[in-house]
Design a protein around this motif. Structure first.
Motif, mmCIF file in Angstrom:
data_model
loop_
_atom_site.group_PDB
_atom_site.id
_atom_site.type_symbol
_atom_site.label_atom_id
_atom_site.label_comp_id
_atom_site.label_asym_id
_atom_site.label_seq_id
_atom_site.Cartn_x
_atom_site.Cartn_y
_atom_site.Cartn_z
ATOM 1 N N UNK B 73 0.800 -1.232 0.000
ATOM 2 C CA UNK B 73 0.000 0.000 0.000
ATOM 3 C C UNK B 73 0.836 1.287 0.000
ATOM 4 N N UNK B 74 2.168 1.180 0.168
ATOM 5 C CA UNK B 74 2.968 2.399 0.363
ATOM 6 C C UNK B 74 3.018 3.257 -0.896
ATOM 7 N N UNK B 75 2.870 4.558 -0.744
ATOM 8 C CA UNK B 75 3.102 5.507 -1.836
ATOM 9 C C UNK B 75 4.126 6.514 -1.352
ATOM 10 N N UNK B 76 5.259 6.621 -2.039
ATOM 11 C CA UNK B 76 6.341 7.484 -1.531
ATOM 12 C C UNK B 76 5.969 8.964 -1.586
ATOM 13 N N UNK B 77 6.571 9.754 -0.721
ATOM 14 C CA UNK B 77 6.316 11.195 -0.741
ATOM 15 C C UNK B 77 7.033 11.871 -1.908
ATOM 16 N N UNK B 78 6.574 13.050 -2.251
ATOM 17 C CA UNK B 78 7.196 13.843 -3.325
ATOM 18 C C UNK B 78 8.689 14.043 -3.048
ATOM 19 N N UNK B 79 9.039 14.168 -1.765
ATOM 20 C CA UNK B 79 10.434 14.441 -1.402
ATOM 21 C C UNK B 79 11.353 13.279 -1.741
ATOM 22 N N UNK B 130 2.245 15.978 1.048
ATOM 23 C CA UNK B 130 2.944 14.686 1.049
ATOM 24 C C UNK B 130 3.330 14.270 -0.370
ATOM 25 N N UNK B 131 2.340 14.234 -1.258
ATOM 26 C CA UNK B 131 2.631 13.894 -2.655
ATOM 27 C C UNK B 131 1.503 14.434 -3.521
ATOM 28 N N UNK B 132 1.722 14.394 -4.821
ATOM 29 C CA UNK B 132 0.675 14.825 -5.746
ATOM 30 C C UNK B 132 -0.138 13.624 -6.191
#
Lengths: 382, 158
Positions: B73-79, B130-132
């Motif tokens: 389920x993980x989605x990485x952050x924009x950073x 967090x992310x787009x």
């Protein structure tokens, strides 16, 4: 109706590319039946499961489709313990004289993959990378070290003990050609602070099976039956510090392990001082340390002294994880809890070879713990 | 300019100049939980009311997530994305923060250096992009950051 374990069987743990998970379960069942001196046709009810390797009742395709009730169990790390409880309950109720409990598994490399919605958790919890059992274990031991003065030295000591025990166990998962040492553990990379790679067990493969029988008929099959004095499963209590908890409460709530342990001792009419050999869930080395106290064997914080005195080593007062535990065997979820019971039966029957606990142990203890806060305890006696 | 939307509805007050996490309080027994959802984990009562949780607290326990969690389920952050859109995993801090006398919540930490984290230090909530998402909007998430100058016991109710 008293219940005895008359047959034990394992498929060696580790990586077994030549066999499916189900086939490893079949090997374990055939070994348990042979050990019990009975036939598959003697088994009147069966309980079993795996997390990633299919339906246990498909074992009948190989063992014989005798038409018996075969109940699939899916209870995470407590799958084996739950199968054991169900099989024992079937015998106690008079439903069957001979029952089977079986677990097997085959996992991919790396940490377990978890879908948060399967656990009743919101999707964002997984998206943010919070739905990992490893984080829970790290934060639990971190807090415990802070409160009770447990050292990193002890974390490494427990891991080294279990790898050393595993080295003496032909069924354990051997990493390379030697047992990992204290130094190897402390030199391994940090995975989830303060826990390093070799302080954690790894997902693996294997199978384990037990044949159970009503005690008064046990000797028809097995010369040395092991009496099952208690088998308890407990699920999580609200607010307890357990796996996958987006929140905790400040007033500490007893863990599932603490309650399961107390109930198991009550059911058996025994206390921690009566136990000669134990299996305590060591998903990581800190878990074994915390579980020593949660299962009533010592006070919180007393583990440093116990470990310094070698009390949980093979020749100690209470040898713990004599087969190498999860650390040296790896963790095939479905099989792991029953492996613990197989090892205690082996020790109580005096058949553990190089890792045999001295002085003829009479009473053994198993404790399994896993997501989402399930614990299973059994007490066994010869 | 891209819109900012919360990663989940009902998780924290948003938009809000000083956002707070939204917990639940059982109408029958008073049990406080997080995140808010119907059904009380203690007594089983169906009705649970929203309760804003304090924005400040102390670090109760923590770890550093040292390997990339599996997707899903993980989605990485924009950073974690480079200029070329490739992902480069950076370990991140995770902790339990005690927010009041009755609740401890799990959260990302803005700090990932073990030398700079200590049980008992004062922490405060932030909401950050967090992310787009697929529409190009920023998904806003929450984290706790050490309060300036905090080395230890922060809150008065400890």
């Amino acid at each position: 109706m008293d219940v005895a374990i008359i047959g034990i069987g394992l498929h060696p743990f580790g990586r077994n590319p030549q066999r499916s998970g189900l086939e490893q379960g079949e090997v374990a069942v055939r070994a348990a039946l042979a050990d019990a001196g009975c036939q598959w046709q003697d088994v009147q009810i069966a309980f079993g499961g795996s997390t990633d390797a299919g339906n246990a009742d498909a074992l009948t395709n190989h063992l014989g489709q005798t038409g018996i009730p075969f109940i699939n169990v899916a209870n995470g790390c407590a799958t084996g313990g739950s199968a054991l409880l169900a099989a024992a309950s079937a015998i106690r109720s008079g439903q069957a004289d001979v029952a089977l409990a079986v677990g097997f598994d085959k996992h991919d490399h790396g940490a377990f993959k978890v879908d948060p919605q399967d656990w009743g958790l919101p999707q964002w919890y997984g998206e943010l990378g919070l739905c990992l059992t490893t984080q829970f274990f790290a934060m639990k031991i971190q807090r415990y070290m802070h409160e009770f003065g447990i050292s990193e030295h002890s974390l490494a000591q427990v891991a080294a003990k279990n790898f050393s025990n595993g080295w003496l166990n032909p069924n354990a998962w051997r990493r390379g050609m030697r047992a990992l040492t204290y130094g190897d553990v402390l030199d391994s990379p940090m995975v989830s602070y303060p826990l390093r790679k070799y302080m954690f067990c790894s997902p693996a493969e294997g199978g384990a099976a037990l044949v159970l029988c009503r005690s008064d008929k046990a000797r028809q099959f097995q010369r040395r039956p092991v009496q099952l004095k208690s088998a308890v499963i407990q699920s999580k209590r609200a607010g307890a510090f357990d796996v996958f908890s987006p929140y905790l409460v400040v007033d500490s709530v007893p863990s599932a392990s603490q309650v399961a342990s107390r109930l198991a001792f009550e059911e058996a009419g025994l206390g921690p001082e009566d136990i000669d050999v134990a299996q305590l869930q060591d998903t990581e080395s800190g878990a074994e340390i915390m579980h020593m106290a949660e299962n009533g064997f010592c006070d919180h914080g007393e583990q440093e002294k116990w470990l310094a005195e070698g009390r949980t080593e093979l020749g100690g007062r209470l040898p713990v994880n004599t087969d190498g535990g999860c650390l040296a065997n790896g963790e095939p979820i479905g099989a792991s809890g029953l492996r613990q019971v197989v090892e205690i039966c082996t020790q109580l029957r005096g058949e553990a070879g190089e890792r045999q606990v001295p002085n003829q142990p009479k009473v053994g203890y198993t404790h399994v713990y896993g997501a989402p806060g399930l614990a299973g305890v059994s007490i066994l006696q010869v | 300019m891209a819109d900012q939307v919360p990663i989940a509805e009902g998780l924290f007050t948003w938009p809000d100049e000083s956002p707070a996490l939204i917990g639940g309080q059982c109408s029958a027994c008073g049990w406080v939980s997080f995140p808010m959802k119907p059904g009380c984990a203690r007594c089983g009562a169906e009705h649970v009311e929203a309760r804003q949780l304090p924005r400040e607290g102390i670090l109760w326990s923590w770890t550093i997530q040292g390997f990339r969690p599996k997707t899903p389920p993980y989605t990485p952050p924009e950073s974690a994305l480079t200029d070329h859109g490739e992902e480069k995993f950076e370990p991140f801090g995770v902790g339990y923060i005690q927010l009041a006398k009755d609740i401890i919540v799990e959260a990302h930490l803005t700090e990932s250096d073990p030398e700079r984290l200590q049980i008992g230090m004062a922490m405060e909530l932030i909401v950050f992009p967090y992310r787009r998402n697929e529409q190009g909007n920023w998904l806003m998430s929450y984290a706790f950051q050490p309060q300036a100058g905090s080395q230890g016991e922060g809150a008065q109710w400890m």
